[in-house]
Design an enzyme around this catalytic site. Structure first.
Site, short mmCIF file in Angstrom:
data_model
loop_
_atom_site.label_atom_id
_atom_site.label_comp_id
_atom_site.label_asym_id
_atom_site.label_seq_id
_atom_site.Cartn_x
_atom_site.Cartn_y
_atom_site.Cartn_z
N ARG A 74 -4.13 10.99 7.15
CA ARG A 74 -5.46 10.55 7.07
C ARG A 74 -6.33 10.49 6.33
O ARG A 74 -6.52 11.46 5.69
CB ARG A 74 -6.13 11.07 8.51
CG ARG A 74 -5.39 10.67 9.90
CD ARG A 74 -6.28 11.09 10.94
NE ARG A 74 -5.64 11.23 12.23
CZ ARG A 74 -5.34 12.43 12.60
NH1 ARG A 74 -5.70 13.38 12.09
NH2 ARG A 74 -4.35 12.53 13.96
N HIS A 84 1.39 6.62 4.55
CA HIS A 84 2.29 7.27 4.89
C HIS A 84 3.44 7.87 3.49
O HIS A 84 3.44 6.88 2.75
CB HIS A 84 3.39 6.48 5.75
CG HIS A 84 2.83 6.20 6.94
ND1 HIS A 84 2.31 7.19 7.81
CD2 HIS A 84 2.52 4.88 7.64
CE1 HIS A 84 1.82 6.38 8.92
NE2 HIS A 84 1.87 4.98 8.53
N GLU A 124 7.12 0.96 7.57
CA GLU A 124 7.12 0.28 8.76
C GLU A 124 7.18 -1.18 8.69
O GLU A 124 6.50 -1.62 7.50
CB GLU A 124 5.99 0.81 9.64
CG GLU A 124 4.71 0.98 8.95
CD GLU A 124 3.65 1.89 9.75
OE1 GLU A 124 4.19 2.35 10.72
OE2 GLU A 124 2.55 2.01 9.33
N HIS A 138 -3.46 1.51 4.87
CA HIS A 138 -3.63 0.97 6.02
C HIS A 138 -4.30 1.19 7.15
O HIS A 138 -4.25 2.33 7.44
CB HIS A 138 -2.15 0.12 6.30
CG HIS A 138 -1.35 1.03 6.80
ND1 HIS A 138 -0.54 2.12 5.82
CD2 HIS A 138 -0.91 1.75 8.36
CE1 HIS A 138 0.09 3.10 6.93
NE2 HIS A 138 -0.22 2.75 7.97
#
Length: 322
Positions: free
Chosen positions: A198, A103, A120, A178
């Site tokens: 992705r 991200h 996150e 991740h």
């Protein structure tokens, strides 16, 4: 002015190629299909949750923000970039491996208009024996090495795998490569963003039967090759009515608490409090009311709620905007 009270929302359920039916174990109603994500508290164009309890029932979090934002969300309770509620709270059922992904930060120049970056954290609610996640690059992997690994179809060689079990906590700053893998159910507290790049998706078809899009150039651009400060920890061994800090970022702080007897708490004018019940059952009380609560339920406590009480036999995650 509405008297503040803990808000509960109807989750927005998202079908995902890697999803399943495990969120039914929390008593949640799922639509047909492979449900990978329950957006429990959201104020995003791709998913805005509506209140189900009390006098604000039926209102979306976006409407509450417009009407009561300052009082309910607190002085820190807004994204400086787009003015929305700053966090998105999800439960994830990883019935299959998620794509390898990364991200961006808030300042990435190719972000969609009005979109935030995505830092996150994950709290593992349940994990099948042998479950694992992908968590960061191996030592010595720079942009050139990662690009070559993607190009040559051996990206897994560049990534670290970590075994997981229930109670593990992972902090995943933007820029950390991740992936959640099959066999885990996770509570995710994140910036209010739906931007994912992705890196690799196992060459599998999406829900429409076509290969899912990859974002190799963006992924290479936003990856933090020297590390972004990701941390992980075991959280067991916590005593009754104790808090343990399990994630700390500029966007959220998350603590885990084990409730075993009445426990007095209070909100502050700076921030709302989000409570995620990770396991067990109990009561959430405040001036003017109380709620029976159970695992899988999430609540938004307004900043101006003041004192509240937790009681019962339950584990809770508490998130605030710092």
């Amino acid at each position: 002015m509405v008297q503040p009270y803990p808000l509960q929302f109807k989750p927005e359920m998202k079908e995902r190629v890697w999803g399943g039916r495990a969120l039914e174990n929390f008593g949640l109603e799922l639509p047909e299909g492979a449900i990978g994500e329950g957006w429990m508290i959201g104020d995003h164009p791709n998913g805005t949750t509506k209140v189900v309890n009390g006098e604000l029932a039926g209102l979306g979090l976006d409407v509450i923000r417009e009407r009561y934002g300052r009082e309910f969300f607190g002085t820190n309770g807004f994204s400086a970039k787009n003015g929305r509620f700053p966090l998105l709270i999800k439960l994830l059922d990883c019935n299959d491996d998620l794509s390898i992904q990364v991200h961006p930060t808030d300042d990435y120049d190719r972000l969609p208009e009005g979109e935030l970056g995505k830092t996150e954290m994950w709290y593992i609610l349940d994990a099948k024996p042998g479950a694992k996640i992908i968590y960061g690059l191996k030592d010595g992997i720079g942009r050139a090495e990662l690009a070559a690994a993607i190009e040559e179809g051996r990206v897994m060689d560049a990534l670290q795998e970590v075994p997981v079990e229930a109670g593990d906590a992972f902090y995943i700053p933007a820029g950390t490569v991740h992936a959640l893998c099959a066999g885990v159910v996770v509570a995710e507290i994140q910036q209010n963003s739906d931007t994912t790049y992705r890196v690799f998706d196992y060459n599998r078809p999406g829900l429409d039967g076509n290969p899912r899009e990859l974002h190799v150039e963006d992924s290479l651009n936003v990856t933090a090759y020297e590390g972004a400060g990701a941390t992980r920890m075991k959280t067991d061994g916590l005593g009754a009515n104790e808090w343990l800090s399990i994630a700390s970022s500029p966007y959220f702080t998350v603590d885990k608490g084990v409730v075993r007897r009445p426990w007095q708490q209070a909100t502050s004018p700076e921030s709302f409090v989000i409570l995620v019940v990770a396991e067990g059952t109990g009561k959430l009380g405040w001036t003017g009311g109380s709620l029976d609560v159970k695992a899988g339920e999430c609540f938004l406590l307004p900043a101006n709620l003041g004192g509240y009480e937790l009681d019962g036999e339950m584990t809770v995650l508490r998130s605030v905007a710092p």
